[in-house]
Design an enzyme around this catalytic site. Structure first.
Site, PDB file in Angstrom:
ATOM      1  N   ASN A 129      -1.780  20.082 -20.587  1.00 45.27           N
ATOM      2  CA  ASN A 129      -2.105  19.283 -21.781  1.00 45.27           C
ATOM      3  C   ASN A 129      -2.039  20.100 -23.068  1.00 45.27           C
ATOM      4  OD1 ASN A 129      -2.565  16.893 -20.388  1.00 45.27           O
ATOM      5  ND2 ASN A 129      -4.622  17.572 -19.815  1.00 45.27           N
TER       6      ASN A 129
ATOM      7  N   HIS B 109      -2.049  13.525 -28.719  1.00 46.73           N
ATOM      8  CA  HIS B 109      -2.432  12.163 -28.352  1.00 46.73           C
ATOM      9  C   HIS B 109      -3.181  11.471 -29.487  1.00 46.73           C
ATOM     10  CE1 HIS B 109      -2.162  12.982 -23.767  1.00 46.73           C
ATOM     11  NE2 HIS B 109      -1.050  12.445 -24.228  1.00 46.73           N
TER      12      HIS B 109
ATOM     13  N   ARG C  28      -4.473  22.169 -13.673  1.00 47.59           N
ATOM     14  CA  ARG C  28      -3.462  21.212 -14.158  1.00 47.59           C
ATOM     15  C   ARG C  28      -3.699  20.848 -15.623  1.00 47.59           C
ATOM     16  NH1 ARG C  28      -0.627  16.084 -10.975  1.00 47.59           N
ATOM     17  NH2 ARG C  28       0.774  15.574 -12.688  1.00 47.59           N
TER      18      ARG C  28
ATOM     19  N   LYS D 257       2.193  11.704 -10.935  1.00 49.23           N
ATOM     20  CA  LYS D 257       1.405  10.736 -11.707  1.00 49.23           C
ATOM     21  C   LYS D 257       2.291   9.522 -11.950  1.00 49.23           C
ATOM     22  CE  LYS D 257      -1.840  13.545 -14.405  1.00 49.23           C
ATOM     23  NZ  LYS D 257      -2.263  13.909 -15.773  1.00 49.23           N
TER      24      LYS D 257
ATOM     25  N   GLU E 258       8.447  19.798 -24.401  1.00 53.30           N
ATOM     26  CA  GLU E 258       7.680  20.053 -23.166  1.00 53.30           C
ATOM     27  C   GLU E 258       8.138  21.373 -22.523  1.00 53.30           C
ATOM     28  OE1 GLU E 258       5.132  18.144 -22.315  1.00 53.30           O
ATOM     29  OE2 GLU E 258       5.530  16.238 -23.327  1.00 53.30           O
TER      30      GLU E 258
ATOM     31  N   ARG F 169       0.820  -1.234   0.000  1.00 58.21           N
ATOM     32  CA  ARG F 169       0.000   0.000   0.000  1.00 58.21           C
ATOM     33  C   ARG F 169       0.844   1.271   0.000  1.00 58.21           C
ATOM     34  NH1 ARG F 169      -2.904  -2.890   3.720  1.00 58.21           N
ATOM     35  NH2 ARG F 169      -4.782  -3.825   2.852  1.00 58.21           N
TER      36      ARG F 169
ATOM     37  N   HIS G 110      -1.351  18.498 -26.327  1.00 62.47           N
ATOM     38  CA  HIS G 110      -1.487  17.062 -26.111  1.00 62.47           C
ATOM     39  C   HIS G 110      -2.814  16.498 -26.627  1.00 62.47           C
ATOM     40  CE1 HIS G 110       2.061  17.702 -23.752  1.00 62.47           C
ATOM     41  NE2 HIS G 110       2.144  16.435 -23.404  1.00 62.47           N
TER      42      HIS G 110
ATOM     43  N   HIS H  33       6.572  10.957 -28.587  1.00 63.84           N
ATOM     44  CA  HIS H  33       5.588  11.802 -27.900  1.00 63.84           C
ATOM     45  C   HIS H  33       5.828  13.292 -28.210  1.00 63.84           C
ATOM     46  CE1 HIS H  33       2.881  13.122 -24.769  1.00 63.84           C
ATOM     47  NE2 HIS H  33       3.849  13.813 -24.216  1.00 63.84           N
TER      48      HIS H  33
ATOM     49  N   LYS I  74       5.898  23.399 -13.360  1.00 64.26           N
ATOM     50  CA  LYS I  74       5.042  22.219 -13.189  1.00 64.26           C
ATOM     51  C   LYS I  74       4.681  22.032 -11.714  1.00 64.26           C
ATOM     52  CE  LYS I  74       3.850  17.583 -14.299  1.00 64.26           C
ATOM     53  NZ  LYS I  74       4.085  16.336 -15.008  1.00 64.26           N
TER      54      LYS I  74
ATOM     55  N   GLU J  31      -5.811  17.226 -11.173  1.00 65.37           N
ATOM     56  CA  GLU J  31      -6.238  17.698 -12.497  1.00 65.37           C
ATOM     57  C   GLU J  31      -7.735  17.969 -12.576  1.00 65.37           C
ATOM     58  OE1 GLU J  31      -4.059  15.868 -15.769  1.00 65.37           O
ATOM     59  OE2 GLU J  31      -5.675  16.422 -17.142  1.00 65.37           O
TER      60      GLU J  31
HETATM   61  N1  LIG Z   1       4.058  10.800 -14.991  1.00 59.28           N
HETATM   62  C1  LIG Z   1       3.884  11.826 -15.778  1.00 59.28           C
HETATM   63  O1  LIG Z   1       3.360  12.875 -15.384  1.00 59.28           O
HETATM   64  C2  LIG Z   1       4.362  11.725 -17.193  1.00 59.28           C
HETATM   65  C3  LIG Z   1       4.459  12.880 -17.974  1.00 59.28           C
HETATM   66  C4  LIG Z   1       4.969  12.770 -19.259  1.00 59.28           C
HETATM   67  C5  LIG Z   1       5.367  11.540 -19.742  1.00 59.28           C
HETATM   68  N2  LIG Z   1       5.243  10.437 -18.962  1.00 59.28           N
HETATM   69  C6  LIG Z   1       5.696   9.124 -19.435  1.00 59.28           C
HETATM   70  O2  LIG Z   1       7.091   9.168 -19.611  1.00 59.28           O
HETATM   71  C7  LIG Z   1       7.464   8.220 -20.596  1.00 59.28           C
HETATM   72  C8  LIG Z   1       8.426   8.873 -21.556  1.00 59.28           C
HETATM   73  O3  LIG Z   1       9.594   9.248 -20.868  1.00 59.28           O
HETATM   74  P1  LIG Z   1      10.991   9.330 -21.626  1.00 59.28           P
HETATM   75  O4  LIG Z   1      10.861  10.203 -22.794  1.00 59.28           O
HETATM   76  O5  LIG Z   1      12.037   9.616 -20.607  1.00 59.28           O
HETATM   77  O6  LIG Z   1      11.121   7.875 -22.228  1.00 59.28           O
HETATM   78  P2  LIG Z   1      12.047   6.641 -21.815  1.00 59.28           P
HETATM   79  O7  LIG Z   1      12.042   6.388 -20.369  1.00 59.28           O
HETATM   80  O8  LIG Z   1      11.641   5.534 -22.725  1.00 59.28           O
HETATM   81  O9  LIG Z   1      13.509   7.171 -22.215  1.00 59.28           O
HETATM   82  C9  LIG Z   1      13.806   7.430 -23.569  1.00 59.28           C
HETATM   83  C10 LIG Z   1      15.030   6.624 -24.004  1.00 59.28           C
HETATM   84  O10 LIG Z   1      16.185   7.247 -23.470  1.00 59.28           O
HETATM   85  C11 LIG Z   1      16.956   6.302 -22.731  1.00 59.28           C
HETATM   86  N3  LIG Z   1      17.627   7.081 -21.690  1.00 59.28           N
HETATM   87  C12 LIG Z   1      17.090   7.690 -20.612  1.00 59.28           C
HETATM   88  N4  LIG Z   1      18.035   8.418 -19.979  1.00 59.28           N
HETATM   89  C13 LIG Z   1      19.192   8.261 -20.670  1.00 59.28           C
HETATM   90  C14 LIG Z   1      20.512   8.781 -20.531  1.00 59.28           C
HETATM   91  N5  LIG Z   1      20.820   9.640 -19.562  1.00 59.28           N
HETATM   92  N6  LIG Z   1      21.438   8.392 -21.425  1.00 59.28           N
HETATM   93  C15 LIG Z   1      21.128   7.543 -22.441  1.00 59.28           C
HETATM   94  N7  LIG Z   1      19.896   7.043 -22.650  1.00 59.28           N
HETATM   95  C16 LIG Z   1      18.942   7.396 -21.765  1.00 59.28           C
HETATM   96  C17 LIG Z   1      15.954   5.279 -22.255  1.00 59.28           C
HETATM   97  O11 LIG Z   1      16.573   4.048 -21.968  1.00 59.28           O
HETATM   98  C18 LIG Z   1      15.040   5.190 -23.478  1.00 59.28           C
HETATM   99  O12 LIG Z   1      15.581   4.371 -24.461  1.00 59.28           O
HETATM  100  C19 LIG Z   1       6.171   7.762 -21.275  1.00 59.28           C
HETATM  101  O13 LIG Z   1       5.860   6.469 -20.837  1.00 59.28           O
HETATM  102  C20 LIG Z   1       5.135   8.755 -20.771  1.00 59.28           C
HETATM  103  O14 LIG Z   1       3.860   8.182 -20.653  1.00 59.28           O
HETATM  104  C21 LIG Z   1       4.755  10.513 -17.704  1.00 59.28           C
HETATM  105 ZN   LIG Z   2       3.830  15.362 -22.803  1.00 57.99          ZN
END
Ligand SMILES: NC(=O)c1ccc[n+]([C@@H]2O[C@H](COP(=O)([O-])OP(=O)(O)OC[C@H]3O[C@@H](n4cnc5c(N)ncnc54)[C@H](O)[C@@H]3O)[C@@H](O)[C@H]2O)c1
Ligand SMILES: [Zn+2]
Length: 278
Positions: A163, A170, A159, A61, A103, A39, A166, A183, A145, A155
């Site tokens: 978007n 999306h 918040r 999130k 972003e 939990r 987005h 993305h 943020k 949200e």
């Molecule tokens: N929680 C939230 O509020 C929120 C907001 C936006 C996006 N997201 C989520 O985040 C994810 C996308 O995140 P992302 O763009 O970081 O993608 P990711 O985690 O897939 O990273 C992108 C790529 O970069 C590589 N990588 C990361 N750091 C590195 C580094 N320092 N050196 C070399 N390679 C590195 C990873 O292994 C991957 O191949 C999605 O799943 C999305 O849904 C969540």
């Molecule tokens: Zn985004």
């Protein structure tokens, strides 16, 4: 399930700490495990991609994907702390840096004209990983943020401005099965459409659109999708952000200011989606 197995194998208990080290995927997933194992056990975020540093690690999130939808199984669960080391970006692939930057541009449009201007002026330094420039854009983004989330964690109202870009972004991602566009690429196109809609509705002048277009062009991001406007519109209505059958858009009224509108007609949408950005 493998991650929960690991929690048991390592004999984690409610006083253990999970460290989410990596990009947004690692952060969202580790955060979800932390939120649900026993939990909820404490966790910290050490984001290593630009997107994770400015976006996913902040705001609480956490989620995992389900075959029926991205991020559909999730929760709101705040980390104890977020530690960011800009040096990690030195190994990040260039395209991930550029798409993460989308972003940051978004934060400029929704809340901070000075940040937007800074990106316009310092784009070269940012892409060259100048540490001072990175620190400036990352710290400013996190603050924006964090302020928005502090005001509206779940949200319910403000918040939603996060978007920006987005809604259509999306739809583009969904229609191309999350394979064709990253993305940030889809969101960049979504921001351009949203800005065009705002101009079309007389909410703002054309420079608000043109300045964003110029940045997106300088980043070398795609400007068109080849998708049919009617398919995009259909997908928009299926999105979970359509409130009681009405589409909701975040629209710029200037650089640094947005409104949330449900006044975007299908006619305007169809007109704007038919145009292109060359
Ligand atoms: N929680 C939230 O509020 C929120 C907001 C936006 C996006 N997201 C989520 O985040 C994810 C996308 O995140 P992302 O763009 O970081 O993608 P990711 O985690 O897939 O990273 C992108 C790529 O970069 C590589 N990588 C990361 N750091 C590195 C580094 N320092 N050196 C070399 N390679 C590195 C990873 O292994 C991957 O191949 C999605 O799943 C999305 O849904 C969540
Ligand atoms: Zn985004």
């Amino acid at each position: 399930m493998i991650l929960y197995e690991a929690c048991f194998d390592h004999k984690l208990d409610r006083s253990s700490l999970i460290v989410a080290l990596g990009g947004g995927v690692a952060g969202d997933m580790s955060g979800f495990v932390a939120a649900t194992f026993m939990r909820g056990i404490p966790f910290i975020q050490i984001p290593t991609s630009l997107l994770a540093q400015v976006d996913s690690s902040i705001g609480g999130k956490v989620a995992v994907n389900h075959p029926r939808g991205k991020n559909m199984i999730g929760s709101f669960y705040q980390p104890l702390a977020v530690f960011i080391d800009t040096e990690t970006l030195s190994t990040l692939p260039a395209i991930e840096l550029v798409t993460g930057l989308v972003e940051v541009i978004k934060y400029g449009v929704i809340k901070d004209a000075e940040l937007f201007e800074y990106i316009e002026k310092s784009l070269y330094d940012i892409l060259q990983l100048d540490q001072k420039a990175l620190l400036k854009i990352i710290a400013t983004s996190c603050q924006i943020k964090a302020d928005i989330v502090a005001e509206d964690e779940k949200e319910k109202h403000v918040r939603a401005i996060l978007n920006y870009g987005h809604t259509i972004g999306h739809a583009i991602e969904a229609l191309t099965h999350y394979k064709k566009y990253r993305h940030g690429e889809a969101v960049a196109i979504g921001m351009l459409y949203a800005a065009r809609i705002a101009v079309e509705m007389g909410l703002t002048g054309s420079t608000v659109f043109e300045r964003q277009l110029s940045l997106v062009k300088r980043l070398g991001l795609p400007l068109s999708t080849g998708l049919k406007p009617k398919d995009i519109i259909k997908t928009l209505y299926l999105d979970k952000k359509a409130v009681s059958g009405k589409l909701r858009f975040v629209l710029p009224t200037g650089i640094g200011e947005v409104i949330i509108s449900d006044q975007v007609t299908e006619e305007i949408l169809s007109h704007v989606l038919t145009g292109n950005f060359v």
